[in-house]
Design a protein around this motif. Structure first.
Motif, PDB file in Angstrom:
ATOM      1  N   ILE A 142       4.048  -3.547   2.299  1.00  0.00           N
ATOM      2  CA  ILE A 142       2.720  -4.132   2.178  1.00  0.00           C
ATOM      3  C   ILE A 142       2.225  -4.625   3.533  1.00  0.00           C
ATOM      4  O   ILE A 142       2.973  -5.234   4.306  1.00  0.00           O
ATOM      5  CB  ILE A 142       2.741  -5.295   1.171  1.00  0.00           C
ATOM      6  N   GLY A 143       0.956  -4.351   3.822  1.00  0.00           N
ATOM      7  CA  GLY A 143       0.297  -4.868   5.016  1.00  0.00           C
ATOM      8  C   GLY A 143      -1.122  -5.250   4.672  1.00  0.00           C
ATOM      9  O   GLY A 143      -1.382  -5.789   3.590  1.00  0.00           O
ATOM     10  N   THR A 144      -2.048  -4.958   5.564  1.00  0.00           N
ATOM     11  CA  THR A 144      -3.450  -5.132   5.228  1.00  0.00           C
ATOM     12  C   THR A 144      -3.816  -4.128   4.135  1.00  0.00           C
ATOM     13  O   THR A 144      -3.033  -3.234   3.795  1.00  0.00           O
ATOM     14  CB  THR A 144      -4.340  -4.888   6.447  1.00  0.00           C
ATOM     15  N   ARG A 145      -5.025  -4.266   3.602  1.00  0.00           N
ATOM     16  CA  ARG A 145      -5.438  -3.334   2.554  1.00  0.00           C
ATOM     17  C   ARG A 145      -5.401  -1.897   3.061  1.00  0.00           C
ATOM     18  O   ARG A 145      -4.894  -1.003   2.370  1.00  0.00           O
ATOM     19  CB  ARG A 145      -6.836  -3.684   2.049  1.00  0.00           C
ATOM     20  N   ASP A 146      -5.917  -1.666   4.276  1.00  0.00           N
ATOM     21  CA  ASP A 146      -5.921  -0.309   4.818  1.00  0.00           C
ATOM     22  C   ASP A 146      -4.495   0.191   5.061  1.00  0.00           C
ATOM     23  O   ASP A 146      -4.185   1.360   4.783  1.00  0.00           O
ATOM     24  CB  ASP A 146      -6.723  -0.258   6.121  1.00  0.00           C
ATOM     25  N   GLN A 147      -3.626  -0.674   5.582  1.00  0.00           N
ATOM     26  CA  GLN A 147      -2.242  -0.281   5.823  1.00  0.00           C
ATOM     27  C   GLN A 147      -1.520   0.023   4.516  1.00  0.00           C
ATOM     28  O   GLN A 147      -0.752   0.988   4.421  1.00  0.00           O
ATOM     29  CB  GLN A 147      -1.510  -1.391   6.581  1.00  0.00           C
ATOM     30  N   THR A 148      -1.785  -0.789   3.507  1.00  0.00           N
ATOM     31  CA  THR A 148      -1.130  -0.590   2.215  1.00  0.00           C
ATOM     32  C   THR A 148      -1.619   0.697   1.557  1.00  0.00           C
ATOM     33  O   THR A 148      -0.823   1.474   1.011  1.00  0.00           O
ATOM     34  CB  THR A 148      -1.400  -1.791   1.294  1.00  0.00           C
TER      35      THR A 148
END
Length: 372
Positions: A142-148
């Motif tokens: 999990i990361g930022t929304r874009d990363q996820t």
């Protein structure tokens, strides 16, 4: 035909897994290894098993305990006919309580050897395959929304549709935000669950679940003990996947009876070994409980064993296996492969587990049990 030697090897590993609350709180970081068991008969057959004992802050076990457990029961194994595997396993059980990590490796090797002695793939010794192929899970970072979203897309392109999401490493409000974000990203056909690795207090778990009640997320082993997980289930009605607290087939049955358990993660070492896992699988079939079949870590030997085990169940009872094969630990020359998010026992699977161990990387034995 008699078993005349048991040889143990220790292969260092670097798991590199995020265990949420455990990583930052530990003052002792034990070295981890894969204990490989080689069981030989007097006419040249060889059976293989393995276990990677979890760190003792994660499960109540030590690598040294696996080695000494096998050494302890070796007198009831050596000299026996490997085709009489049920009798050998009964004597092991009578001689050694607990020590699921020792039993996992030794029982795996004995079943591999028994199937080879009969000239059969292990799945056929166990009555034949029920499922044609089975889903494999992916762990999404999990990361930022874009990363996820990018992480999900990478796994989706590989064919995965079952995802474990780690939570519990930060503040409770962050876990709530993470779960809400992932549920928005998820596609209708995908199965997801959230694993705090026993990191929440009962109050934490109830707070998360109530904040997300309309999403009804599945939570894996929210709290440290079975009793705490039971309290969470009773107070919230949330769907729960139990994992580390399933320490015996009896506990599995208790969890179903107490309406705590929706899905079970059966870690072979934790629940008591290969035979205890098979007993829990029988209960799962009777009671209609989906299961994951796995262990803490391992290589292509473990993957072969859990693949044979899982193919004895109907597909709808197998929630997802895990792929242990890594280029960093090439213990098997011909590992089973995950294709399009699925794993399938080969039609031409050889006798026993059906994999060939790369003995060149085992190094020197840590123990040789049997006649000099």
């Amino acid at each position: 035909m008699r078993i005349d030697r048991i040889t143990l090897y220790s292969v260092p590993i670097d798991v590199g897994m995020e265990l949420t609350r455990y990583v930052s709180s530990q003052s002792i970081n034990p070295a981890l290894d894969v204990l490989v068991v080689k069981i030989e008969t007097d006419d040249g057959l060889v059976g293989w098993g393995e276990v990677s004992s979890a760190p003792p802050y994660y499960l109540p076990e030590l690598s040294a305990g696996a080695r000494e457990g096998i050494r302890h029961v070796s007198p009831v194994v050596l000299g026996r006919d490997p085709r009489q595997v049920a009798a050998i396993l009964q004597d092991i059980s009578a001689a050694l309580r607990g020590h699921g990590n020792a039993k996992t490796a030794l029982e795996m090797g004995l079943w591999d050897l028994a199937a080879k002695a009969h000239g059969l793939p292990l799945i056929d010794l166990w009555g034949g395959r029920v499922s044609d192929s089975l889903p494999v899970l992916a762990v999404v970072r999990i990361g930022t929304r874009d990363q996820t979203l990018a992480a999900f897309d990478r796994e989706r392109k590989k064919g995965y549709s079952r995802f474990q999401i780690k939570v519990g490493g930060g503040e409770i409000h962050e876990d709530i935000e993470t779960i809400r974000m992932v549920e928005e990203i998820a596609l209708p056909h995908e199965r997801l669950w959230y694993d705090p690795n026993r990191g929440w207090l009962v109050d934490d778990a109830i707070r998360v679940i109530k904040a997300l009640r309309e999403l009804s997320p599945m939570i894996e082993n929210p709290c440290d003990t079975y009793e705490e997980c039971r309290t969470v289930a009773q107070r919230t009605g949330v769907r729960i996947m139990l994992d580390e607290v399933l320490d015996s087939p009896r506990r599995f049955l208790e969890a179903v009876e107490n309406q705590v358990l929706d899905v079970a993660s059966l870690k072979t070492s934790c629940i008591g070994g290969i035979e205890a896992t098979r007993q829990a699988m029988s209960l799962a079939r009777i009671l209609g409980v989906p299961v994951r079949i796995e262990d803490y870590y391992g290589s292509g030997i473990l993957l072969a064993a859990v693949t044979h085990l899982a193919h004895t169940l109907p597909r709808n009872l197998v929630f997802g296996l895990y792929d242990y094969v890594s280029d960093d630990l090439p213990l098997v020359k011909n590992p089973f492969r995950v294709i399009n998010g699925e794993i399938r026992l080969p039609d031409d699977c050889g006798p026993g587990l059906g994999v060939e161990v790369n003995e060149a990387i085992l190094g020197d034995p840590v123990a040789v049990l049997g006649p000099a």
